[in-house]
Design a protein around this motif. Structure first.
Motif, mmCIF file in Angstrom:
data_model
loop_
_atom_site.group_PDB
_atom_site.id
_atom_site.type_symbol
_atom_site.label_atom_id
_atom_site.label_comp_id
_atom_site.label_asym_id
_atom_site.label_seq_id
_atom_site.Cartn_x
_atom_site.Cartn_y
_atom_site.Cartn_z
ATOM 1 N N THR A 77 66.991 8.543 29.126
ATOM 2 C CA THR A 77 66.246 9.797 29.020
ATOM 3 C C THR A 77 66.799 10.725 27.934
ATOM 4 O O THR A 77 66.153 11.715 27.588
ATOM 5 C CB THR A 77 66.242 10.557 30.352
ATOM 6 N N LYS A 78 67.947 10.384 27.407
ATOM 7 C CA LYS A 78 68.588 11.236 26.404
ATOM 8 C C LYS A 78 67.691 11.387 25.179
ATOM 9 O O LYS A 78 67.136 10.414 24.676
ATOM 10 C CB LYS A 78 69.929 10.608 26.006
ATOM 11 N N GLY A 79 67.534 12.624 24.721
ATOM 12 C CA GLY A 79 66.705 12.888 23.556
ATOM 13 C C GLY A 79 65.238 13.108 23.876
ATOM 14 O O GLY A 79 64.478 13.582 23.022
ATOM 15 N N ARG A 80 64.817 12.755 25.090
ATOM 16 C CA ARG A 80 63.420 12.936 25.481
ATOM 17 C C ARG A 80 63.277 13.969 26.601
ATOM 18 O O ARG A 80 62.280 14.689 26.658
ATOM 19 C CB ARG A 80 62.821 11.613 25.965
ATOM 20 N N PHE A 81 64.250 14.024 27.491
ATOM 21 C CA PHE A 81 64.197 14.928 28.642
ATOM 22 C C PHE A 81 65.202 16.059 28.452
ATOM 23 O O PHE A 81 66.272 15.864 27.863
ATOM 24 C CB PHE A 81 64.542 14.186 29.928
ATOM 25 N N THR A 82 64.865 17.231 28.991
ATOM 26 C CA THR A 82 65.769 18.376 28.944
ATOM 27 C C THR A 82 65.806 19.054 30.306
ATOM 28 O O THR A 82 64.758 19.424 30.849
ATOM 29 C CB THR A 82 65.316 19.396 27.892
ATOM 30 N N ILE A 83 67.015 19.208 30.841
ATOM 31 C CA ILE A 83 67.185 19.921 32.106
ATOM 32 C C ILE A 83 67.575 21.362 31.789
ATOM 33 O O ILE A 83 68.374 21.616 30.874
ATOM 34 C CB ILE A 83 68.239 19.231 32.996
ATOM 35 N N SER A 84 67.001 22.289 32.545
ATOM 36 C CA SER A 84 67.303 23.702 32.332
ATOM 37 C C SER A 84 67.269 24.421 33.673
ATOM 38 O O SER A 84 66.829 23.860 34.682
ATOM 39 C CB SER A 84 66.301 24.320 31.359
ATOM 40 N N ARG A 85 67.702 25.672 33.666
ATOM 41 C CA ARG A 85 67.714 26.420 34.907
ATOM 42 C C ARG A 85 67.287 27.864 34.672
ATOM 43 O O ARG A 85 67.430 28.394 33.567
ATOM 44 C CB ARG A 85 69.107 26.408 35.545
ATOM 45 N N ASP A 86 66.770 28.463 35.722
ATOM 46 C CA ASP A 86 66.456 29.887 35.740
ATOM 47 C C ASP A 86 67.191 30.447 36.950
ATOM 48 O O ASP A 86 66.724 30.323 38.083
ATOM 49 C CB ASP A 86 64.946 30.110 35.834
ATOM 50 N N ILE A 87 68.347 31.046 36.713
ATOM 51 C CA ILE A 87 69.197 31.499 37.805
ATOM 52 C C ILE A 87 68.497 32.571 38.640
ATOM 53 O O ILE A 87 68.584 32.577 39.867
ATOM 54 C CB ILE A 87 70.542 32.005 37.254
ATOM 55 N N ALA A 88 67.775 33.459 37.971
ATOM 56 C CA ALA A 88 67.098 34.547 38.684
ATOM 57 C C ALA A 88 66.037 34.023 39.637
ATOM 58 O O ALA A 88 65.762 34.632 40.679
ATOM 59 C CB ALA A 88 66.482 35.519 37.686
ATOM 60 N N LYS A 89 65.434 32.878 39.282
ATOM 61 C CA LYS A 89 64.369 32.307 40.118
ATOM 62 C C LYS A 89 64.875 31.203 41.027
ATOM 63 O O LYS A 89 64.079 30.579 41.739
ATOM 64 C CB LYS A 89 63.239 31.774 39.233
ATOM 65 N N ASN A 90 66.175 30.942 41.019
ATOM 66 C CA ASN A 90 66.734 29.836 41.820
ATOM 67 C C ASN A 90 65.987 28.536 41.528
ATOM 68 O O ASN A 90 65.597 27.811 42.455
ATOM 69 C CB ASN A 90 66.654 30.147 43.315
ATOM 70 N N ALA A 91 65.802 28.233 40.254
ATOM 71 C CA ALA A 91 64.997 27.077 39.875
ATOM 72 C C ALA A 91 65.706 26.229 38.833
ATOM 73 O O ALA A 91 66.463 26.744 38.001
ATOM 74 C CB ALA A 91 63.641 27.530 39.340
#
Length: 117
Positions: free
Chosen positions: A63-77
């Motif tokens: 998945t490297k180079g195609r997928f990106t994991i991210s977070r929104d701390i304020a939204k607990n997401a």
């Protein structure tokens, strides 16, 4: 009780994109790591991507180079942006939260991603 709820799965053609989202019932900073895993029919559950509390990211080679994991701390997401999807990405995708002390491993109910060729 910790609850994780995934959304955003669906059917897409090869080369397309999808964005998965995982909403958590408490602050994601309560966990040492958040992640996405997937399980295809007849196969074991495998890691897709992880994001540690300090912001470090790790991806499976597939998945490297195609997928990106991210977070929104304020939204607990925690989100997973998937680009350049391939038929072999077809699986049920699960959101995961890991806490080391006290130990706890939590899973969402899963969301289906189907990539047609």
């Amino acid at each position: 009780q910790v609850q994780l709820v995934e959304s955003g799965g669906g059917l897409v053609q090869a080369g397309g994109s999808l964005r998965l989202s995982c909403e958590v019932s408490e602050s994601i900073l309560n966990f040492n790591a958040m992640g996405w895993y997937r399980q295809a029919p007849g196969k074991q559950r495998e890691l897709v991507a992880t994001l540690t509390r300090d912001g470090s990211r790790n991806y499976a080679d597939s998945t490297k180079g195609r997928f990106t994991i991210s977070r929104d701390i304020a939204k607990n997401a925690v989100d997973l942006q998937m680009n350049g999807l391939k038929p072999e990405d077809t699986a049920v995708y699960y959101c995961n939260a890991d806490r080391y002390f006290p130990y706890g491993r939590y899973w969402g109910q899963g969301t289906q991603v189907t990539v047609s060729s």
